[in-house]
Design an enzyme around this catalytic site. Structure first.
Site, PDB file in Angstrom:
ATOM      1  N   HIS A 153      33.055  -7.337 -12.333  1.00  0.00           N
ATOM      2  CA  HIS A 153      33.364  -6.142 -11.544  1.00  0.00           C
ATOM      3  C   HIS A 153      33.091  -4.873 -12.352  1.00  0.00           C
ATOM      4  CE1 HIS A 153      35.175  -8.736  -8.565  1.00  0.00           C
ATOM      5  NE2 HIS A 153      35.584  -7.706  -7.847  1.00  0.00           N
ATOM      6  N   HIS A 202      41.616 -10.121 -15.737  1.00  0.00           N
ATOM      7  CA  HIS A 202      40.732  -9.954 -16.890  1.00  0.00           C
ATOM      8  C   HIS A 202      41.522  -9.506 -18.109  1.00  0.00           C
ATOM      9  CE1 HIS A 202      36.613 -10.682 -15.696  1.00  0.00           C
ATOM     10  NE2 HIS A 202      36.780  -9.989 -14.589  1.00  0.00           N
TER      11      HIS A 202
END
Length: 242
Positions: A153, A202
């Site tokens: 992302h 993440h």
């Protein structure tokens, strides 16, 4: 008086294009070196403690399933993380491509599609190569299926938003407008990365690597675009009359 300094700076840049390109190349090389150092540190496990500490700072003490802040902040995190999703980035690229088509900037459109397309391939290869597990310290606030490093992302947000920002800024004559467009692109990229850590999907170093890789790609995009323009293969950058 300030406007005179700005105009003088623009004129100086036009007379020293190679120096400007050299400066951009220097920044790109520093970013590549930083990325290489980060990859080495992650591979050696030296960033584990830092990653854990930052991730835990974004969680409510005593309840790791609850991100810090009110409910609406968590909802905003989901909205912001969607800005780095495949559907939004593809749609954004298509919208920008139509923009260039309407301005008869065919080369810019093709170049944008090639830049984003190759960026997607690069991101996928990097994930498969490093194959870092996702954080298991906190529950995930978003569905994930791929590896963790680098953050797809964050990397794709940087590639798409920064590349589009650079290409659109090139066709705007006003310096203030150019700066504004690039600032928006940078802001979107930063917000997407932060949201990925906030959602617990993440490690912070995943996001940092994504930012660096995407930023390098965008800077290379700018340098190649300028080189193609000089050779007559791409539209020249627009400038204010000064």
């Amino acid at each position: 008086m300030k406007s005179e300094y700005v105009i003088a700076l623009i004129k100086w840049s036009r007379r020293h294009v190679e120096l400007t390109t050299l400066s951009l190349l220097s920044v790109t090389l520093v970013a590549i070196w930083t990325l290489a150092e980060l990859i080495e540190e992650v591979a050696e496990g030296s960033t584990q403690s830092l990653d854990r500490d930052i991730l835990l700072l974004l969680r409510t003490s005593g309840d790791l399933s609850d991100p810090i802040g009110p409910w609406w902040l968590e909802e905003m995190g989901r909205d912001l993380t969607a800005l780095g999703g495949v559907a939004v980035l593809v749609l954004t690229t298509l919208i920008a491509s139509v923009f260039f088509l309407l301005r008869h900037r065919w080369t810019s459109m093709l170049y944008l599609v090639a830049t984003v397309g190759s960026g997607i391939v690069l991101s996928s290869i990097a994930k498969e190569f490093f194959d870092r597990p996702r954080p298991d310290l906190v529950p995930h606030g978003s569905m994930v299926q791929t590896a963790s490093f680098p953050s797809g992302h964050s990397m794709m947000a940087a590639i798409v938003y920064l590349s589009i920002g650079v290409l659109i800024a090139r066709v705007q004559p006003g310096l203030i407008l150019k700066v504004y467009i690039l600032m928006v692109a940078v802001l979107l990229t930063i917000l997407v990365g932060i949201s990925r850590v906030y959602m617990g999907v993440h490690w912070p170093t995943d996001v940092a690597a994504g930012w660096l890789a995407g930023g390098v790609w965008a800077m290379i995009c700018l340098m190649v675009a300028d080189r193609l323009a000089k050779r007559g293969h791409m539209e020249h950058e627009a400038h204010e009359d000064a």
